[in-house]
Design a protein around this motif. Structure first.
Motif, short mmCIF file in Angstrom:
data_model
loop_
_atom_site.label_atom_id
_atom_site.label_comp_id
_atom_site.label_asym_id
_atom_site.label_seq_id
_atom_site.Cartn_x
_atom_site.Cartn_y
_atom_site.Cartn_z
N GLN A 98 0.82 -1.21 0.00
CA GLN A 98 0.00 0.00 0.00
C GLN A 98 0.86 1.27 0.00
O GLN A 98 0.60 2.20 -0.76
CB GLN A 98 -0.96 -0.03 1.21
CG GLN A 98 -2.04 1.03 1.19
CD GLN A 98 -1.59 2.33 1.82
OE1 GLN A 98 -0.63 2.35 2.59
NE2 GLN A 98 -2.26 3.43 1.45
N PRO A 99 1.93 1.33 0.81
CA PRO A 99 2.79 2.53 0.76
C PRO A 99 3.45 2.72 -0.60
O PRO A 99 3.58 3.85 -1.09
CB PRO A 99 3.82 2.26 1.86
CG PRO A 99 3.15 1.32 2.81
CD PRO A 99 2.31 0.45 1.94
N ALA A 100 3.91 1.62 -1.22
CA ALA A 100 4.56 1.72 -2.52
C ALA A 100 3.58 2.21 -3.58
O ALA A 100 3.93 3.02 -4.45
CB ALA A 100 5.15 0.37 -2.93
N MET A 101 2.34 1.72 -3.51
CA MET A 101 1.34 2.18 -4.48
C MET A 101 0.98 3.64 -4.24
O MET A 101 0.73 4.39 -5.19
CB MET A 101 0.10 1.30 -4.40
CG MET A 101 -0.98 1.67 -5.43
SD MET A 101 -0.38 1.67 -7.15
CE MET A 101 -0.45 -0.09 -7.51
N SER A 102 0.96 4.07 -2.98
CA SER A 102 0.70 5.49 -2.69
C SER A 102 1.80 6.36 -3.28
O SER A 102 1.53 7.44 -3.83
CB SER A 102 0.60 5.70 -1.17
OG SER A 102 -0.53 5.02 -0.63
#
Length: 330
Positions: free
Chosen positions: A53-57
């Motif tokens: 999720q952080p990488a996609m953000s």
């Protein structure tokens, strides 16, 4: 907007496209963008492409900077796409699909093939191989066109440039960058007319050597198509053999004269089945006649090319196991 203004606007957009530097764009972001536009959820989109999720953000933040638009925003009804996001959602799949097509290695399907393969092949090999090859291709790849080119000059260069896909012939060696596969090996015999005066006597090396010889010209300096080039090494009295341009003209001349023609056995038996000729064992020893398939490395891993090489090899198995129909005299 007038027509002139529309043309100027179109020209300006085209100029913008040309100025876009793809080298500065991380194309992996487009895969993330596709998932975000479809899922409209950072967490779900990350799962789809294997990102946390952080990488996609972080990817979404970079995409917003790249396009100068928020792309995905929150509303009371949940996340939704901006107008620019909707435009990209409509265009992106059709833009990425050709790239996926390029990257996917598809296996060759002969029944679906609609293309052309050019084979450089001397006439005498066409006489032997094509009757066995063409029925195989007609049943397995009915829309694949095979063009046989008997022009053999510069065959190696034409293979290298792609002008020719395959070559069949007799070559002693191939330079770096080329592949060679032996198709079959034949032996030499000779042809004389059925009522040749020499047949009334014992068929000896001296009698054979004393005859006027016909030689089929290969038509190529790099060896392709040569049938018999050892005549000069045999110390025959006839130092000036009759040079004949093709494999069908030579047997026809032999059938009408006292010439003798030295050719591979399978060529000789085909000719003797059509003309009043006698196939004779050679009273001298010659090395075997090796027929090879030659191609350049530029097409070595091509699926269609590999399939065609296999079909040629399979067709020559019939040649290997076929028995001559004409009697051979000694």
């Amino acid at each position: 907007m007038t027509a002139a203004q529309a043309m100027l606007d179109t020209s300006a957009r085209a100029s913008d496209v040309r100025r876009t530097n793809l080298a500065s764009v991380d194309l992996n972001l487009l895969v993330a963008l596709e998932a975000l536009l479809e899922q409209r959820n950072v967490t779900h989109a990350g799962r789809r492409v294997g990102l946390s999720q952080p990488a996609m953000s972080r990817a979404l933040a970079r995409l917003r900077g790249m396009f100068g638009d928020d792309l995905l925003v929150r509303t009371s009804a949940g996340p939704t796409l901006t107008a620019r996001g909707e435009q990209l959602r409509a265009k992106l799949p059709s833009a990425l699909e050709p790239i996926r097509e390029i990257l996917v290695s598809r296996s060759f399907r002969p029944e679906e093939a609609k293309s052309k393969i050019i084979v450089a092949m001397p006439e005498h090999q066409a006489l032997v191989l094509l009757p066995r090859l063409l029925p195989r291709l007609r049943s397995r790849a009915p829309n694949l066109d095979v063009v046989v080119c008997s022009l053999l000059a510069g065959s190696l260069k034409r293979l290298e440039s792609g002008e020719v896909d395959l070559a069949v012939g007799q070559v002693d060696d191939t330079p770096p960058g080329f592949f060679r596969r032996t198709l079959y090996t034949d032996r030499f015999v000779c042809l004389v007319r059925q009522d040749h005066p020499s047949l009334q006597h014992e068929w000896t090396a001296d009698r054979f050597s004393a005859l006027r010889h016909a030689v089929i010209s290969p038509g190529a300096e790099d060896g392709f198509g040569q049938i018999y080039d050892a005549l000069a090494q045999l110390n025959l009295p006839d130092r000036d053999p009759l040079i004949v341009p093709n494999v069908m003209a030579a047997p026809m001349m032999v059938a009408e004269t006292d010439l003798v023609l030295t050719v591979p056995l399978r060529v000789a038996t085909r000719a003797a089945a059509m003309l009043p000729l006698r196939v004779m064992e050679l009273p001298i020893e010659l090395p075997p006649y090796e027929v090879s398939l030659i191609w350049h490395e530029r097409r070595h891993r091509d699926g269609e090319h590999g399939w065609m090489r296999s079909e040629l090899a399979a067709a020559t198995m019939d040649v290997v196991h076929s028995l001559p129909h004409a009697a051979i005299a000694s």
